[in-house]
Design an enzyme around this catalytic site. Structure first.
Site, PDB file in Angstrom:
ATOM      1  N   GLU A  74     114.194-108.067   9.699  1.00 47.36           N
ATOM      2  CA  GLU A  74     113.932-106.746  10.294  1.00 47.36           C
ATOM      3  C   GLU A  74     115.035-106.359  11.278  1.00 47.36           C
ATOM      4  OE1 GLU A  74     112.600-103.302  10.384  1.00 47.36           O
ATOM      5  OE2 GLU A  74     111.116-104.624   9.450  1.00 47.36           O
ATOM      6  N   GLU A  81     120.849-100.141   9.351  1.00 42.67           N
ATOM      7  CA  GLU A  81     120.489 -98.721   9.403  1.00 42.67           C
ATOM      8  C   GLU A  81     121.223 -98.006  10.529  1.00 42.67           C
ATOM      9  OE1 GLU A  81     116.248 -98.307   9.571  1.00 42.67           O
ATOM     10  OE2 GLU A  81     116.013 -98.703   7.430  1.00 42.67           O
TER      11      GLU A  81
END
Length: 135
Positions: A74, A81
């Site tokens: 994550e 991102e």
């Protein structure tokens, strides 16, 4: 530490400071990423369930590796991102693909961790639930 030459003290301080930057990154990700907050809640639930079911040290090791792997995936997804948003603020198919693949890695790791959770918690949870039902 005072006996170290000045250049070694500076390097040591830099190494210690890098831990602070790492913790700052985790803190910032927790504040801005809803999925990471979900993983934090899931971590608390897994730890609580492990304590309640009194799982073995071996099972704790599997759970710890699974939790660490999901958190790592994550955090890497968040970093990817963020970087993609920086270099490609407008939509680009390759930027979208990079973000989708990174998110897919998190999903795959979370599913694998779920399988570990079922294998670790399934049998003792089933036994406890049956014992509660018969009492």
């Amino acid at each position: 530490m005072d006996k170290l030459p000045p250049r070694h003290r500076t390097r040591w301080r830099h190494e210690v400071a890098s831990f602070g930057y790492a913790f700052q990154g985790i803190r910032e990700a927790l504040q801005t990423e809803p999925h990471l907050r979900f993983h934090a809640l899931a971590t608390v639930v897994v730890i609580g369930l492990g304590l309640w079911l009194q799982v073995s040290r071996h099972d704790w090791a599997l759970l710890a590796l699974s939790i660490g792997a999901v958190w790592t995936a994550e955090l890497l997804n968040t970093a990817i991102e963020t970087l993609v948003n920086l270099v490609s603020p407008d939509f680009h198919p390759l930027a979208g693909r990079a973000k989708d693949v990174a998110a897919g890695a998190v999903l795959l790791m979370a599913l694998a961790a779920g399988v570990v959770g079922l294998l670790v918690f399934g049998p003792p949870l089933w036994t406890k639930l049956l014992a509660l039902r018969t009492s």
